[in-house]
Each structure stands twice: as structure tokens, then as C-alpha cells.
Scaffold this active site. Sequence first.
Site, PDB file in Angstrom:
ATOM      1  N   ASP A  23      54.837  45.329  53.483  1.00 37.06           N
ATOM      2  CA  ASP A  23      56.190  45.671  53.908  1.00 37.06           C
ATOM      3  C   ASP A  23      56.045  46.345  55.268  1.00 37.06           C
ATOM      4  OD1 ASP A  23      58.661  46.775  54.390  1.00 37.06           O
ATOM      5  OD2 ASP A  23      58.658  48.123  52.656  1.00 37.06           O
ATOM      6  N   LYS A  87      59.905  47.823  65.141  1.00 41.25           N
ATOM      7  CA  LYS A  87      60.429  46.651  64.428  1.00 41.25           C
ATOM      8  C   LYS A  87      61.801  46.228  64.987  1.00 41.25           C
ATOM      9  CE  LYS A  87      61.543  45.188  59.684  1.00 41.25           C
ATOM     10  NZ  LYS A  87      61.436  45.618  58.282  1.00 41.25           N
ATOM     11  N   GLU A 187      62.948  40.570  52.631  1.00 39.24           N
ATOM     12  CA  GLU A 187      62.785  41.836  51.900  1.00 39.24           C
ATOM     13  C   GLU A 187      63.582  41.862  50.590  1.00 39.24           C
ATOM     14  OE1 GLU A 187      63.746  44.647  54.956  1.00 39.24           O
ATOM     15  OE2 GLU A 187      61.924  44.166  56.069  1.00 39.24           O
ATOM     16  N   ASP A 211      69.698  48.350  50.637  1.00 38.22           N
ATOM     17  CA  ASP A 211      68.481  48.882  51.271  1.00 38.22           C
ATOM     18  C   ASP A 211      68.851  49.885  52.357  1.00 38.22           C
ATOM     19  OD1 ASP A 211      66.166  49.351  52.705  1.00 38.22           O
ATOM     20  OD2 ASP A 211      65.553  47.258  52.788  1.00 38.22           O
TER      21      ASP A 211
END
Length: 621
Positions: A23, A87, A187, A211
Amino acid sequence: MAKVAINLSTGSLQQEEVIVGIDLGTTNSLVAYIHPEDKKPIAINDQGRGTIVPSVVHFTQQGETIVGTEAKDYLTTDPANTFYSVKRLLGKSYKDLGEHKDYYGYKIIDDDSEGLVKIRAKDKFYSPIELSAEILKELRERAEHSLKTPVNRAVITVPAYFNDSQRQATRDAGKLAGLEVLRIVNEPTAAALAYGIGIDPNEEKTVAVYDLGGGTFDISILSIHQGIFEVLSTHGDTYLGGDDFDRAIINYWIQENQLVADTVHQDKQLSQELRLKAEEAKKALSQQQLYVSKVGESIECGITRHKFEELIAPIVARTMESCKQAMADAKLQPEQIDAVIMVGGSTRVPLVYEAVSTFFGKPANNSLNPDEVVALGAAIQADILAGNRKDILLLDVTPLTLGIETMGGLMDPIIPRNSKIPTKAGRQYTTSVDGQVNMKISVYQGERDVVKENRKLAEFDLKGIPAMPAGFPKVDVNFILNADGILKVEAIELRSGVRQEVEVKPQYGLTDQQVEQMLMDSITHAKEDVATRMQIEARTTAEQMLYQVERFLEKNGQHLTEEEINLTRENVQQLKDVLAAGGDKDAIYAAVDRLEEQTSPFAERVMQISIKQAMAGKKIE
Ligand code: AMP
């Protein structure tokens, strides 16, 4: 412990290779694997340092690279050489960063607004891919150290809304870290797998994955059937998360202590200390009702859970708005959701848990560690790819339609949105002009009928087509979309075998909002698009007709009377006038019909003549 096997043909010892699940998060990253004995996924905790590796990279004065918790310490002392949240920059251009350019404490280079961003550290430049690779290297080393075996292959997760460019960037980062990236997985798909959802191929479920991490929020609605994970919708905010909770606490303390906000923000050291304190307070308030502490001698840092909840209520409400939107996009009611899954450290905040459970009308799943759940799912996916769970096949779908530009700037869809991937599709095209030796292939992504409203991914020329009359060449254009959602386009002229292919690596990425906007636009503009399409088709038909008639007059004019030629020229001119005046499709078709009606007997006549001449041993064109 890694298993050891013997290769029967060579007699050598072989270590059964571990494929890890990673992850690669905005704030934190983790690596997990399937324990060979109990077959359960576990996050790797190397040397008791914890499973979470903060996604922070620091370059020391001595030229060393530090990743993780240690690097995080330099956020205050050397922010220019300490890189976080990379990211968010993956697969993006400077232009893409928009209003968020000032968010970063380090230097993002702005000399080329269209190209991928570069980051400066001292006198060197780094791409977000290289920085992500440093994080992946660290994870890989930890896994190797902990498992005592080489780790060369991995599955890496990305948000469901990541586009090709961002997925490709993630894959490249893996490669740079010396990893063969077997699959890029969404994800939310990984989170569902971690909860065992979708493992049974006969199971049909609709799942919401909420999330909320440190700096990003997304909600994804998945439909899972026959091992296919279909992303029905996604929504979110790439700049909303637990950090906002921290900021809300800091602002509260600034107020309570009667500090001047600007002075605090300018003092990097102080604001960093407050930030760390606020995060500590927030985490404590997930368990208890009151937090009391101090920064320095005089700044009182106390807060109750009640006050905290009051401060963050508007932020939590924004995430609930996104949930509503995602449900509306998926055309579902909360009662149609079978399971709700909590992902990300910020879902530990009790108010968040309550809000989500209330919205969906059922208790959300939070039995797994929300920081680890994506990595655990990635490890399961890795295990499936390793062939250890043969009955399972996981498929994803493509979020936006992929197609090419055809005559008049129209979008010709090749792979429709929501197609299962991997997939391959193609169509045959031909040339529109005599002797055309090059054919431009422009690849677009989006839902609109006209390409200029969609996003161009790539363009290339199929060169070296042998000269042939218009309509003769047969050009097969194939789109090959691999399991990661990365597209390869190949074009081949079948008569000559001339061939060209490109791997589509777009220069910069789409934000999730842009993807959503594109989908929304395609709905709101559907009517307008149909009108535009019809108008363009009318013009294209007219242009082809003019081209053919003029060519006919040139070649076969001697078989027509002067009167016929004049009338044809008149009708040709009328059609040109309509086009020049920007006439609507009805006016264009009226003029096309007139010209066609008047000239169609000519073709028959020329044919007859040509037959006669051919029989007499003469050949005409
Ligand atoms: P992630 O990006 O998923 O790793 O999430 C990290 C975020 O979760 C950070 O903002 C953390 O402060 C937050 N977080 C971690 N643990 C807790 C907790 N116990 N209570 C509230 N927030 C937490």
C-alpha cells in the site's frame, strides 16, 4: 518463514518466492505478505519498528537517503530536503497542481507547466516517481530483512480514480525500486478482499469503501460479482483528511491562547510542534474524552472530545456529501449496500465511524486495522497472482471510455467505460484521400462525442502506407488494455503489413475531480453532443461528396455534356457556399442530396462506357 522447495529437474534448492502486497499511501505506506503456514495476510513489522512506514523521504547533508519515521523528524528541521505527499504529484504536471502549489514545504519546479513535475533537493532534481521508488525500496528492504528472503515481485495499490498516467508512474516507481510489479490494484478492491469479500466467485455484493487518510478522502462504491470488482462510482477530495482535523485543533489552540495566527505560521518550528501535538491530541481523543498538554512553557494545549467533534463536524459533513454523490452516481440507495468498509487511520475518530454507519444504515466494518487493510488485501491479491488460489480471478474495469479521433473530430469509442480489464478491442479504418501514405491515430479518453471535449492520451502516425486510392487501405487499430489499466495501441495496414504501436504514457494526469467532471459533462452535454455529432457528420459527408464529384469531373469530364458539367459545377458551388456559411445539417444535406441526385446517373453512364471500351480492348481509369 519462507518455504524451501527443490527443483526436480536441476536438483537445486529453490526458495519459494514471496510476492508482497504494498500500500503506497500518501501519508503512510505498508508492505504485507501471506504467511506460508496459516495463509493469513500480515503486515510486516521489521525489527519492531511498526508496520507503518511514513511516506516521507529525506536526503541528508551527507547525501544519505532516509525514509519513514526518521525522515519525518526532518520535516521541521530541514523541510526543503524532506519530501512528503509525493503520491499526490505522481503522474501530474505543474499545471495540474492548480491552487495546491503552496501546499508543499519543498520546491516544486515550475519551468515546464505541461511536463511531469520535478522536485528540487539541493542541486538535484527528482521526479515523484524517483521519490516514490525510495519509499518502495525501503518497504522492499524491510520485507527482505524480516522474511530473510529476496523480494522481487509485488502488487501495488492505487486509488480507484488513478488514471493511466498515475498508474504507469506507480508501476515505474516499482521498477526503479527493483520490483516487478505484477499488478496495480485499486485500493478499495484490496480493502474488500482483506475482509474476504469477493473471494467466493459465486458471491454478489455491493460494497462501499470509505477511506479517510491523513490528507486524502475517497469513497468508492464497488459491485462484486463472479470475481469481478467493478467500480460503480468514486468521489472524494484529494486535499481532505486527518491533517485537516489537526489544523482545526491548532487553530482552536491559537485562538484559546490568543496567539497571532500569522506569527505562528511563520515560525516553522513552532507550527510543527503544534502540529505534532494536535495529532497526538486527536489520536488520544479517539479513546478518551479529554486531552491536556503544553507546547513550550506557555501554550496550553487542552481540548475535549466534545469540542473536537464540534470543530471537525463540517469536515466530516463534507465527506458525507461525497458519499451522497457517489451513491447518486452509482444509482443506489444506502439500503442496497451490503457492506461498508473503513479504511485509513482517520476512520478511528468515533464521530467519523458514527456518521458513516448512520449514513449507510448499518455498522461499518472496522475489525481490521484501518491502516493495514489495503496492504493486507494487496497481499491476498499477490497470493492469487502467485497461483496459490487458483479458483479466483480478479478483474477490474476501466473508468473512462477509450477511443480514437475520426473524421471531423468525432470520438470513435473502442473500449467503452466500465469494460472489464484486461481487454482488447479494435476497429478497421481506411483513408479518405487518394494516395494517402500516413494516417494519424489520435487516442482519447472520455465520454463526449467530440474529441476536443475529451482528453488526448497519445498521437502517432502510421507511416509508409503504400499509395492507394481512398478507401482501399485497411487499417486495423487495436487497443490492448492490460490488467493494470495501461493501454497499448497498435495500428496495422493489412494490405501492406505496415505496423506501428505505442504504449500510451500520457504526459500528465487527471485528478479524480476531472474524471468525475468528464463523466458529469458527458451527461449534461449529451443532447448538445448529439447535435454536434450530427453537424460534423453532415459536413464530413459533404466534404467527401465534393471530393468525389470533383475527382469524377477531372477524370471523366469528357463523357459529360457542357450543360451537365455546368449544372454539376453550380451544385458543387452551392454546397460549398452552404459549408462556407456554416449552414446547419439540414441545409448541408439538402445541398448534398441535390448534388447527388443530379450526378448519380453519370456514374452509370461512365460505367457503361468503360465496359464498352474494355470490351474493345481499351482501358479507362
Ligand atoms: P493514513 O493516511 O491512512 O495512514 O492515515 C493517517 C491519518 O490517520 C493521520 O491523519 C493520523 O493522524 C490519523 N490517525 C491515526 N490514528 C488515529 C487515531 N487513533 N485517531 C484519529 N486519527 C488517527
